[in-house]
Design a protein around this motif. Structure first.
Motif, PDB file in Angstrom:
ATOM      1  N   GLU A   1      47.321  46.643  39.970  1.00  0.00           N
ATOM      2  CA  GLU A   1      48.683  47.031  39.641  1.00  0.00           C
ATOM      3  C   GLU A   1      48.633  48.110  38.575  1.00  0.00           C
ATOM      4  O   GLU A   1      48.089  47.901  37.494  1.00  0.00           O
ATOM      5  CB  GLU A   1      49.480  45.824  39.132  1.00  0.00           C
ATOM      6  CG  GLU A   1      49.690  44.744  40.176  1.00  0.00           C
ATOM      7  CD  GLU A   1      50.508  43.584  39.639  1.00  0.00           C
ATOM      8  OE1 GLU A   1      50.954  43.685  38.470  1.00  0.00           O
ATOM      9  OE2 GLU A   1      50.686  42.593  40.368  1.00  0.00           O
ATOM     10  N   ASN A   2      49.214  49.266  38.949  1.00  0.00           N
ATOM     11  CA  ASN A   2      49.203  50.416  38.030  1.00  0.00           C
ATOM     12  C   ASN A   2      47.787  50.760  37.591  1.00  0.00           C
ATOM     13  O   ASN A   2      47.508  50.996  36.404  1.00  0.00           O
ATOM     14  CB  ASN A   2      50.081  50.124  36.806  1.00  0.00           C
ATOM     15  CG  ASN A   2      51.523  49.845  37.182  1.00  0.00           C
ATOM     16  OD1 ASN A   2      52.057  50.460  38.109  1.00  0.00           O
ATOM     17  ND2 ASN A   2      52.150  48.917  36.474  1.00  0.00           N
ATOM     18  N   ASN A   3      46.880  50.746  38.597  1.00  0.00           N
ATOM     19  CA  ASN A   3      45.461  51.076  38.374  1.00  0.00           C
ATOM     20  C   ASN A   3      44.768  50.093  37.435  1.00  0.00           C
ATOM     21  O   ASN A   3      43.712  50.402  36.877  1.00  0.00           O
ATOM     22  CB  ASN A   3      45.322  52.497  37.818  1.00  0.00           C
ATOM     23  CG  ASN A   3      45.805  53.538  38.811  1.00  0.00           C
ATOM     24  OD1 ASN A   3      45.606  53.387  40.016  1.00  0.00           O
ATOM     25  ND2 ASN A   3      46.456  54.589  38.306  1.00  0.00           N
ATOM     26  N   THR A   4      45.360  48.923  37.269  1.00  0.00           N
ATOM     27  CA  THR A   4      44.748  47.889  36.429  1.00  0.00           C
ATOM     28  C   THR A   4      44.269  46.758  37.322  1.00  0.00           C
ATOM     29  O   THR A   4      45.027  46.232  38.136  1.00  0.00           O
ATOM     30  CB  THR A   4      45.757  47.352  35.405  1.00  0.00           C
ATOM     31  OG1 THR A   4      46.214  48.440  34.593  1.00  0.00           O
ATOM     32  CG2 THR A   4      45.106  46.296  34.518  1.00  0.00           C
ATOM     33  N   PHE A   5      42.994  46.380  37.139  1.00  0.00           N
ATOM     34  CA  PHE A   5      42.399  45.342  37.977  1.00  0.00           C
ATOM     35  C   PHE A   5      42.614  43.967  37.352  1.00  0.00           C
ATOM     36  O   PHE A   5      42.505  43.786  36.138  1.00  0.00           O
ATOM     37  CB  PHE A   5      40.902  45.605  38.153  1.00  0.00           C
ATOM     38  CG  PHE A   5      40.183  44.519  38.885  1.00  0.00           C
ATOM     39  CD1 PHE A   5      40.234  44.444  40.265  1.00  0.00           C
ATOM     40  CD2 PHE A   5      39.481  43.536  38.192  1.00  0.00           C
ATOM     41  CE1 PHE A   5      39.583  43.431  40.949  1.00  0.00           C
ATOM     42  CE2 PHE A   5      38.831  42.520  38.858  1.00  0.00           C
ATOM     43  CZ  PHE A   5      38.889  42.471  40.240  1.00  0.00           C
ATOM     44  N   ASN A   6      42.925  42.982  38.225  1.00  0.00           N
ATOM     45  CA  ASN A   6      43.111  41.613  37.762  1.00  0.00           C
ATOM     46  C   ASN A   6      42.638  40.635  38.830  1.00  0.00           C
ATOM     47  O   ASN A   6      42.582  40.970  40.018  1.00  0.00           O
ATOM     48  CB  ASN A   6      44.593  41.327  37.455  1.00  0.00           C
ATOM     49  CG  ASN A   6      45.061  42.009  36.191  1.00  0.00           C
ATOM     50  OD1 ASN A   6      44.553  41.743  35.111  1.00  0.00           O
ATOM     51  ND2 ASN A   6      46.014  42.921  36.329  1.00  0.00           N
TER      52      ASN A   6
ATOM     53  N   SER B   1      34.079  47.053  39.702  1.00  0.00           N
ATOM     54  CA  SER B   1      34.156  48.303  38.943  1.00  0.00           C
ATOM     55  C   SER B   1      33.730  49.513  39.763  1.00  0.00           C
ATOM     56  O   SER B   1      33.727  50.633  39.244  1.00  0.00           O
ATOM     57  CB  SER B   1      33.291  48.191  37.683  1.00  0.00           C
ATOM     58  OG  SER B   1      31.928  48.003  38.021  1.00  0.00           O
ATOM     59  N   LEU B   2      33.355  49.321  41.041  1.00  0.00           N
ATOM     60  CA  LEU B   2      32.979  50.455  41.887  1.00  0.00           C
ATOM     61  C   LEU B   2      34.163  51.406  42.047  1.00  0.00           C
ATOM     62  O   LEU B   2      35.309  50.960  42.213  1.00  0.00           O
ATOM     63  CB  LEU B   2      32.523  49.974  43.263  1.00  0.00           C
ATOM     64  CG  LEU B   2      31.164  49.281  43.347  1.00  0.00           C
ATOM     65  CD1 LEU B   2      30.973  48.659  44.742  1.00  0.00           C
ATOM     66  CD2 LEU B   2      30.037  50.262  43.055  1.00  0.00           C
ATOM     67  N   PRO B   3      33.935  52.711  42.024  1.00  0.00           N
ATOM     68  CA  PRO B   3      35.037  53.670  42.222  1.00  0.00           C
ATOM     69  C   PRO B   3      35.684  53.469  43.595  1.00  0.00           C
ATOM     70  O   PRO B   3      34.995  53.273  44.592  1.00  0.00           O
ATOM     71  CB  PRO B   3      34.337  55.037  42.120  1.00  0.00           C
ATOM     72  CG  PRO B   3      33.079  54.776  41.355  1.00  0.00           C
ATOM     73  CD  PRO B   3      32.655  53.382  41.732  1.00  0.00           C
ATOM     74  N   ASN B   4      37.019  53.505  43.622  1.00  0.00           N
ATOM     75  CA  ASN B   4      37.808  53.373  44.858  1.00  0.00           C
ATOM     76  C   ASN B   4      37.631  52.013  45.533  1.00  0.00           C
ATOM     77  O   ASN B   4      37.869  51.870  46.749  1.00  0.00           O
ATOM     78  CB  ASN B   4      37.467  54.489  45.850  1.00  0.00           C
ATOM     79  CG  ASN B   4      37.786  55.865  45.310  1.00  0.00           C
ATOM     80  OD1 ASN B   4      38.818  56.064  44.667  1.00  0.00           O
ATOM     81  ND2 ASN B   4      36.895  56.813  45.552  1.00  0.00           N
TER      82      ASN B   4
END
Length: 845
Positions: free
Chosen positions: A462-467, A311-314
């Protein structure tokens, strides 16, 4: 109060919105999150809270404040409650026996975890621990302990629990230290060990060809042991650890992390193994993001699923993350169970029926849990808990199956009473328990470790979604689907992390410096080969084999020969056949004119012997064609020399006749019959006999082809196979002897007087022997400078040339006379050679 509660539950069960797909036992869920009564109790240790402030020793052992909820630890405690409730709802596992539990907070602090541990060891349901010499018949408060989560916490209590021989099943402690059953006799776990994780990480590096890496650990028991194990295994597998570092855990890590990142950049590695807890990993990657560093990061199981890191930015800018997590199975009912549980808590709270946990002598680990509602369902749906819940579930079930055996249960009842068994008895059964759960068998090994491996995953955005994307598994063998990995490189190819480029085939590594992964590539020379890709020196070929430059193996030599289908062989065969045909024709022609003055003057039947020798010499050329064998090699040189001797000895006998007639005409007439008859044959026999002796000596002193091949020093891959010319002195004597015969004939006729108005036989002999000598004198230097194949061809050409010269200079002029000027074939024209008397014109002159 109890009647009212039952009415409320009945009302809720009949409510129209109730889910009909849920199991019936959901209707009996207790809202007490951290304890339940039962015939047999299990103890649970979970990091439900985090430490609020630092601890000062002057405050005493109760000075710690742990009031900050740890959602992950709370979720794990809910998994234990779910597991116990599900077991109690399974009638054939522990029939007519209720399993209860008590869960307490560890706060990840030794002072905190020791309190519930001592409570678990109290006698019965009291708060006292009896001091006894023998604890065999000692009934403790709980039958087994589930937890704690980390190796550090286990280290504080495992030996104490082991003293009572109470089973302790940890769902997260992975240190190999606890595999020592002498120090930790009652410890078991449902998470694989750090040794297996380290092995999996090294196998991953081997899979992608990375041999120049950095290994970073957290400065605690988990990180230090993991770093040591990875580095040691890497060294054993020819992987060089270019840099090692430890992230501080109990002090500000910023300056040390900066130093570690400097070391990683200076080492120019592309792959970094981070064997750390989640909090140190968070501090580490915060600076990685600030420095805009990219690479491949291999995550240990402690932070591979941690939201503190992903969850860290960037965080997506750091490159590719490959992580290991304990192999898991999805608990399909956990989410619906927790939703039902939270719904009940919410309704009880709304109706003022919330239960107070005052059964335990320890404080309620979660006072605010009475405010839980279905809105808090993320406690059990977060990825980290979803992938680790099975470890808690498996720990509880392994104890339940062991109790099933210990209590001698069937599907209807248990033969033993719960209060008649002891923890040490359960431990003996638990060590050997084996059961199937969700279609897979589970059991512990002799060290209390599970037959469980790891899932390998990668982080994807993907599309700013983390998986998390699973890419493989590791238990005893690593299995990876590389197509599922999105590498950070522009080409999406596997990033390289090597000190030196891989050597090409047929090259070995010459190490430079202190690191075995930094090397120069050296070509393997002829006669050596690269045996393994990791070799540091070329291997000599075994005896009887050879290799070319930059070979990876040695081979047995192959032999070529002048086959009949070779274009050179075909050309030589055609020429030889034509010559033999011409010589045969000349022989027949001479035989037809055998009684004429010309044939009589040139030796009569000796001329036929001369032609037979020439035909034999040409025929010997065929011995040089095709694959040689012992018989061919024994005949090749002797026959070619003998046939030449046969030819030259007859010419020599004629030369001697010419000398006798031309230089001693007065005496020649009386001895001419002797010289021309028995004398000529004696010369031929003497010459051939001497050559036969030389040939015999050559054959006797020489070696057969098979012996030659068996003793041949192999320093070639392909070699032209020809008969060995050994001894070379014998070969030279045979050729030299024939040249000597030709030279004597030449000297006998070169200065001979020319008979006036008669046929000059001396001229034919002179030209023929001169040509023969020139051919073989030129042959010698050419022969010595050629390879084996061309030596054979050169000798064949020399044989054909010399016989062609003899034919052209000695026989063709006579054939021309017989065909074109047959009128000259008279006794008068050959008087000098026939009668040893000059012609009439010569006498007048």
């Amino acid at each position: 109060m109890g009647v009212l509660l039952r009415l409320l539950l009945l009302y809720w069960s009949l409510e129209p919105g109730h889910c009909n797909n849920e199991p019936e036992w959901f209707q009996n869920i207790s809202t007490d999150l951290f304890s339940s009564q039962g015939d047999i109790l299990l103890g649970g240790l979970f990091p439900i809270n985090d430490l609020d402030t630092s601890w000062n020793l002057t405050e005493g052992p109760s000075g710690l404040q742990c009031n900050s909820i740890n959602s992950y630890g709370l979720g794990l405690s809910l998994v234990m409650k779910f597991s116990v409730d599900e077991i109690n709802a399974t009638p054939d596992l522990l029939p007519n026996i209720t399993l209860g539990f008590e869960s307490f907070d560890t706060c990840k602090q030794s002072v905190i975890i020791m309190k519930p541990t001592l409570l678990f060891l109290t006698k019965g349901m009291s708060e006292e621990i009896s001091v006894l010499c023998n604890y065999t018949d000692y009934n403790t408060r709980v039958m087994a302990i589930i937890g704690p989560n980390t190796s550090e916490m286990v280290g504080f209590i495992a030996q104490l629990i082991g003293f009572f021989m109470m089973p302790q099943v940890s769902y997260g402690a992975t240190s190999d230290t606890f595999s020592d059953k002498i120090q930790y006799p009652s410890f078991m776990r449902t998470a694989p060990t750090d040794q297996r994780l380290a092995t999996g990480i090294v196998e991953l590096m081997k899979e992608f060809g990375w041999n120049w890496v950095a290994v970073v650990g957290s400065d605690d028991e988990y990180g230090k042991q993991g770093q040591i194990q990875v580095s040691s295994l890497a060294a054993n597998n020819s992987i060089c650890v270019a840099y090692e570092g430890l992230i501080p855990v109990y002090s500000d890590p910023e300056s040390m992390v900066s130093e570690i990142l400097d070391g990683i950049q200076n080492a120019e590695v592309g792959v970094v193994v981070v064997f750390a807890l989640s909090s140190p990993a968070q501090a580490f990657f915060s600076q990685v993001i600030q420095r805009n560093m990219t690479g491949v990061w291999v995550a240990s199981s402690a932070w591979a699923l941690s939201n503190l890191v992903y969850s860290l930015p960037n965080i997506a800018s750091i490159g590719t993350v490959l992580g290991f997590t304990t192999s898991t199975q999805k608990l399909s009912l956990l989410t619906s169970y927790t939703s039902q549980l939270f719904t009940r808590i919410e309704r009880e709270r709304e109706k003022g029926l919330a239960q107070q946990n005052d059964n335990s002598p320890l404080a309620n680990p979660c006072p605010i849990c009475s405010d839980l509602s279905p809105n808090n369902i993320s406690l059990v749906t977060q990825p980290l808990l979803q992938r680790t819940a099975f470890s808690v579930y498996l720990a509880v079930y392994s104890v339940a199956y062991a109790l099933h055996q210990l209590l001698d249960c069937n599907s209807i009842s248990c033969q033993k009473a719960p209060n008649k068994v002891y923890p040490w008895e359960l431990l003996n059964v638990l060590r050997n328990v084996s059961f199937d759960i969700n279609g897979k068998n589970f059991q512990y090994d002799s060290n209390g470790n599970p037959n469980i491996g790891y899932d390998v995953l990668t982080w994807t955005w993907e599309n700013n979604t983390f998986n998390f994307t699973e890419i493989g598994t590791y238990y005893k063998v690593l299995s990876i689907d590389q197509s599922l990995i999105n590498w950070y490189t522009n080409s999406s190819e596997v990033p390289m992390s090597t000190c030196s480029a891989n050597c090409e085939s047929g090259q070995v590594r010459r190490v430079k410096g202190s690191q075995s992964c930094c090397f120069d590539c050296i070509d393997c020379k002829e006669g050596t080969y690269q045996n393994n890709t990791e070799d540091i020196q070329c291997t000599l070929c075994p005896q009887g084999q050879w290799s070319t430059l930059r070979s990876t193996n040695c081979t047995l030599p192959t032999f070529t020969f002048l086959s009949w289908s070779n274009y050179k062989a075909i050309g030589l065969t055609v020429v030889t056949t034509i010559l033999i045909f011409i010589m045969g024709f000349v022989g027949l022609f001479f035989l037809h004119h055998r009684g004429t003055p010309l044939v009589c003057a040139t030796g009569g039947t000796l001329s036929i012997l001369t032609l037979l020798g020439m035909i034999g010499g040409c025929t010997s050329v065929f011995l040089f064609l095709g694959k040689p064998n012992n018989v061919v090699c024994y005949l090749q040189q002797p026959l070619s020399a003998m046939f030449a001797t046969m030819t030259l000895s007859t010419i020599l006998s004629i030369s001697l006749q010419i000398i006798c007639v031309m230089e001693f005409p007065e005496k020649a007439s009386t001895h001419l019959d002797m010289v021309r008859g028995p004398g000529s044959w004696l010369v031929v026999l003497a010459c051939c006999g001497l050559q036969a002796g030389l040939c015999g000596w050559f054959v006797q002193e020489g070696v057969s082809l098979s012996v030659y091949l068996s003793t041949l020093k192999v320093n070639f891959i392909t070699k032209f196979l020809c008969c060995p010319v050994d001894p070379l002195l014998g070969f030279g004597l045979m050729l030299g002897y024939n040249c000597l015969l030709a030279l004597i004939s030449f000297m006998c006729t070169f200065m001979a007087k020319k008979p006036s108005n008669q046929y000059n036989i001396a001229r034919d002999v002179t030209l023929a022997t001169l040509f023969y000598c020139v051919v073989w004198v030129v042959f010698i230097p050419i022969y010595t400078g050629l390879d084996e194949k061309n030596k054979s061809i050169a000798q064949m050409v020399a044989i054909l040339f010399s016989n062609t010269g003899l034919l052209a200079a000695y026989f063709i002029p006579k054939c021309h006379l017989l065909l074109v000027n047959p009128d000259l074939n008279t006794a008068e024209y050959f008087r000098t050679y026939l009668d040893a008397t000059p012609s009439e014109k010569s006498q007048d002159q």
